[in-house]
Write a protein that holds these residues in place. Structure first.
Motif, mmCIF file in Angstrom:
data_model
loop_
_atom_site.group_PDB
_atom_site.id
_atom_site.type_symbol
_atom_site.label_atom_id
_atom_site.label_comp_id
_atom_site.label_asym_id
_atom_site.label_seq_id
_atom_site.Cartn_x
_atom_site.Cartn_y
_atom_site.Cartn_z
ATOM 1 N N GLU A 140 -62.257 30.557 -51.845
ATOM 2 C CA GLU A 140 -63.284 31.292 -52.572
ATOM 3 C C GLU A 140 -63.702 32.541 -51.807
ATOM 4 O O GLU A 140 -63.590 32.610 -50.589
ATOM 5 C CB GLU A 140 -64.519 30.398 -52.858
ATOM 6 C CG GLU A 140 -65.430 30.155 -51.663
ATOM 7 C CD GLU A 140 -64.947 29.039 -50.746
ATOM 8 O OE1 GLU A 140 -65.782 28.491 -50.021
ATOM 9 O OE2 GLU A 140 -63.744 28.742 -50.727
ATOM 10 N N ALA A 141 -64.191 33.542 -52.526
ATOM 11 C CA ALA A 141 -64.632 34.778 -51.892
ATOM 12 C C ALA A 141 -65.936 34.547 -51.131
ATOM 13 O O ALA A 141 -66.743 33.690 -51.482
ATOM 14 C CB ALA A 141 -64.842 35.857 -52.953
ATOM 15 N N ASP A 142 -66.131 35.289 -50.072
ATOM 16 C CA ASP A 142 -67.389 35.208 -49.341
ATOM 17 C C ASP A 142 -68.540 35.670 -50.221
ATOM 18 O O ASP A 142 -68.398 36.596 -51.015
ATOM 19 C CB ASP A 142 -67.348 36.099 -48.093
ATOM 20 C CG ASP A 142 -66.494 35.488 -46.986
ATOM 21 O OD1 ASP A 142 -66.079 34.331 -47.141
ATOM 22 O OD2 ASP A 142 -66.252 36.179 -45.986
ATOM 23 N N GLY A 143 -69.701 34.997 -50.053
ATOM 24 C CA GLY A 143 -70.886 35.441 -50.775
ATOM 25 C C GLY A 143 -71.372 36.761 -50.201
ATOM 26 O O GLY A 143 -71.723 36.857 -49.031
ATOM 27 N N GLU A 144 -71.404 37.804 -50.999
ATOM 28 C CA GLU A 144 -71.701 39.140 -50.488
ATOM 29 C C GLU A 144 -73.116 39.255 -49.929
ATOM 30 O O GLU A 144 -73.367 40.037 -49.022
ATOM 31 C CB GLU A 144 -71.490 40.166 -51.604
ATOM 32 C CG GLU A 144 -70.029 40.302 -52.031
ATOM 33 C CD GLU A 144 -69.850 41.340 -53.109
ATOM 34 O OE1 GLU A 144 -70.870 41.944 -53.512
ATOM 35 O OE2 GLU A 144 -68.711 41.542 -53.554
ATOM 36 N N ALA A 145 -74.048 38.450 -50.487
ATOM 37 C CA ALA A 145 -75.443 38.593 -50.077
ATOM 38 C C ALA A 145 -75.820 37.672 -48.920
ATOM 39 O O ALA A 145 -76.918 37.775 -48.389
ATOM 40 C CB ALA A 145 -76.365 38.323 -51.276
ATOM 41 N N TYR B 23 -73.860 26.676 -50.916
ATOM 42 C CA TYR B 23 -72.543 27.194 -51.284
ATOM 43 C C TYR B 23 -72.527 27.904 -52.634
ATOM 44 O O TYR B 23 -71.501 28.470 -53.015
ATOM 45 C CB TYR B 23 -71.517 26.065 -51.216
ATOM 46 C CG TYR B 23 -71.365 25.601 -49.793
ATOM 47 C CD1 TYR B 23 -70.747 26.405 -48.848
ATOM 48 C CD2 TYR B 23 -71.900 24.393 -49.371
ATOM 49 C CE1 TYR B 23 -70.639 26.015 -47.526
ATOM 50 C CE2 TYR B 23 -71.792 23.989 -48.049
ATOM 51 C CZ TYR B 23 -71.170 24.807 -47.131
ATOM 52 O OH TYR B 23 -71.080 24.421 -45.816
ATOM 53 N N ASP B 24 -73.666 27.910 -53.315
ATOM 54 C CA ASP B 24 -73.788 28.780 -54.491
ATOM 55 C C ASP B 24 -73.745 30.252 -54.087
ATOM 56 O O ASP B 24 -73.388 31.119 -54.898
ATOM 57 C CB ASP B 24 -75.107 28.505 -55.228
ATOM 58 C CG ASP B 24 -75.074 27.207 -56.008
ATOM 59 O OD1 ASP B 24 -73.979 26.676 -56.252
ATOM 60 O OD2 ASP B 24 -76.171 26.725 -56.382
ATOM 61 N N VAL B 25 -74.128 30.540 -52.839
ATOM 62 C CA VAL B 25 -74.230 31.932 -52.395
ATOM 63 C C VAL B 25 -73.393 32.226 -51.150
ATOM 64 O O VAL B 25 -73.439 33.339 -50.619
ATOM 65 C CB VAL B 25 -75.703 32.321 -52.135
ATOM 66 C CG1 VAL B 25 -76.501 32.306 -53.432
ATOM 67 C CG2 VAL B 25 -76.346 31.396 -51.099
ATOM 68 N N SER C 128 -80.832 31.875 -44.784
ATOM 69 C CA SER C 128 -79.891 32.885 -45.281
ATOM 70 C C SER C 128 -79.564 32.661 -46.749
ATOM 71 O O SER C 128 -79.453 33.613 -47.527
ATOM 72 C CB SER C 128 -78.618 32.862 -44.444
ATOM 73 O OG SER C 128 -78.897 33.148 -43.086
ATOM 74 N N ALA C 129 -79.389 31.390 -47.138
ATOM 75 C CA ALA C 129 -79.099 31.090 -48.540
ATOM 76 C C ALA C 129 -80.283 31.448 -49.431
ATOM 77 O O ALA C 129 -80.102 31.966 -50.542
ATOM 78 C CB ALA C 129 -78.745 29.615 -48.692
ATOM 79 N N PHE C 130 -81.491 31.197 -48.958
ATOM 80 C CA PHE C 130 -82.671 31.571 -49.748
ATOM 81 C C PHE C 130 -82.750 33.090 -49.893
ATOM 82 O O PHE C 130 -83.007 33.603 -50.987
ATOM 83 C CB PHE C 130 -83.938 31.038 -49.083
ATOM 84 C CG PHE C 130 -85.175 31.270 -49.892
ATOM 85 C CD1 PHE C 130 -85.511 30.434 -50.941
ATOM 86 C CD2 PHE C 130 -86.022 32.342 -49.604
ATOM 87 C CE1 PHE C 130 -86.656 30.647 -51.701
ATOM 88 C CE2 PHE C 130 -87.166 32.578 -50.351
ATOM 89 C CZ PHE C 130 -87.485 31.726 -51.403
ATOM 90 N N GLN C 131 -82.525 33.802 -48.807
ATOM 91 C CA GLN C 131 -82.572 35.259 -48.858
ATOM 92 C C GLN C 131 -81.457 35.826 -49.745
ATOM 93 O O GLN C 131 -81.601 36.919 -50.315
ATOM 94 C CB GLN C 131 -82.451 35.842 -47.442
ATOM 95 C CG GLN C 131 -83.588 35.459 -46.512
ATOM 96 C CD GLN C 131 -84.952 35.940 -46.998
ATOM 97 O OE1 GLN C 131 -85.045 36.966 -47.657
ATOM 98 N NE2 GLN C 131 -85.996 35.182 -46.693
#
Length: 283
Positions: free
Chosen positions: A4-9, A236-238, A266-269
């Motif tokens: 899967e692609a890295d989460g950009e945010a 892992y949603d982000v 980091s996931a929250f942000q």
């Protein structure tokens, strides 16, 4: 499995969200963090414990870790936190009467999940990603889309497999059990559940299985100072597995608790909308 692609945010960064802590389990340093995130209720739980397994007059130390992401209420994830240890110990002894074997351990993990599913009296459900260190091996058993990854030196391995209902292998099983997969704000089992396997969810009338996917890696193949990273799908949603593993590798001077807190923050942000839970075990 890391396609899967890295989460950009997603950017590994500090913060004071949620509640966390650290402990030692059988000599391993463990850190965890939970945050309700942008949900009205918190349904995640974690487990970090140890016990001595006695098989054929031999004592085997067991280190047991789990992340449980509940849905439809917190009852199923709490049930797993409270009962997994005792049920696994009982089943390991039952299926290894003459001595511990890899086959006996594999079957015990499978049967433990099935029995817990049958014994759960409620109507909610939960994912479960469980790691166990036993007899020189690291085992992982997984249902749902919580995830276990291993940062092993420079390498990042995803030990678990997300149970996606649109995956033809899982979809066929759902249909063979009398269920279906259709759109309801996403592709869901019987239009209700976003994962193809879980514990609980008895309202689906057996359309899903609680049998976990199991993997194993010898501890001799894991470099000292590596990390097990366990987290719910809100992370892992982000973010991708590779991204989280790389962040842990590049910040190995952090404590496991600091790592878990930074992953959650980091996931929250990065605008995750789910409950957020992470646990990191230093090997």
């Amino acid at each position: 499995m890391l396609t899967e692609a890295d989460g950009e945010a997603f950017l590994y960064q500090d913060g004071n969200l949620g509640h966390g802590g650290s402990e030692r389990v059988g000599g391993y340093e463990v850190g965890f963090c939970h945050h309700i995130g942008r949900r009205p209720t918190m349904e995640d739980e974690h487990l970090a414990t140890s016990f001595d397994l006695h098989v054929n007059k031999i004592r085997y130390p067991v280190r047991l870790f789990g992340i449980f992401d509940g849905h439809g209420g917190p009852e199923a994830s709490r049930f797993l936190k409270e009962h997994l240890k005792s049920k696994l110990e009982e089943t390991l002894i039952e299926l290894n009467p003459s001595g511990l074997t890899d086959e006996g351990i594999w079957n015990a993990l499978k049967l433990t999940f099935v029995r817990l599913n049958e014994e759960f009296p409620g109507h909610s459900g939960s994912t479960a990603t469980v790691s166990m260190i036993l007899d020189g091996n690291l085992w992982n058993a997984n249902v749902g889309d919580s995830r276990t990854i291993l940062q092993n030196g420079e390498e990042v391995l995803q030990m678990s497999e997300d149970a996606n209902p649109t995956d033809p292998r899982y979809k066929k099983g759902i249909e063979n059990r009398g269920g279906g997969v259709w759109w309801n704000g996403g592709m869901r089992v019987n239009g209700a559940l976003a994962v193809a396997r879980s514990l609980g969810d008895h309202s689906l009338n057996g359309a899903i299985s609680a049998r976990p996917k199991i993997t194993m890696i010898p501890l001799d193949n894991i470099r000292q100072g590596s990390h097990i990273i366990m987290a719910c799908d809100g992370i892992y949603d982000v973010a991708s597995s590779r991204q989280v593993g790389r962040a842990v590798r590049e910040n190995r001077a952090d404590t496991p608790e600091a790592m878990a807190r930074k992953i959650v923050n980091s996931a929250f942000q990065a605008e995750s909308t789910d409950n957020l839970s992470a646990m990191v075990i230093r090997l």
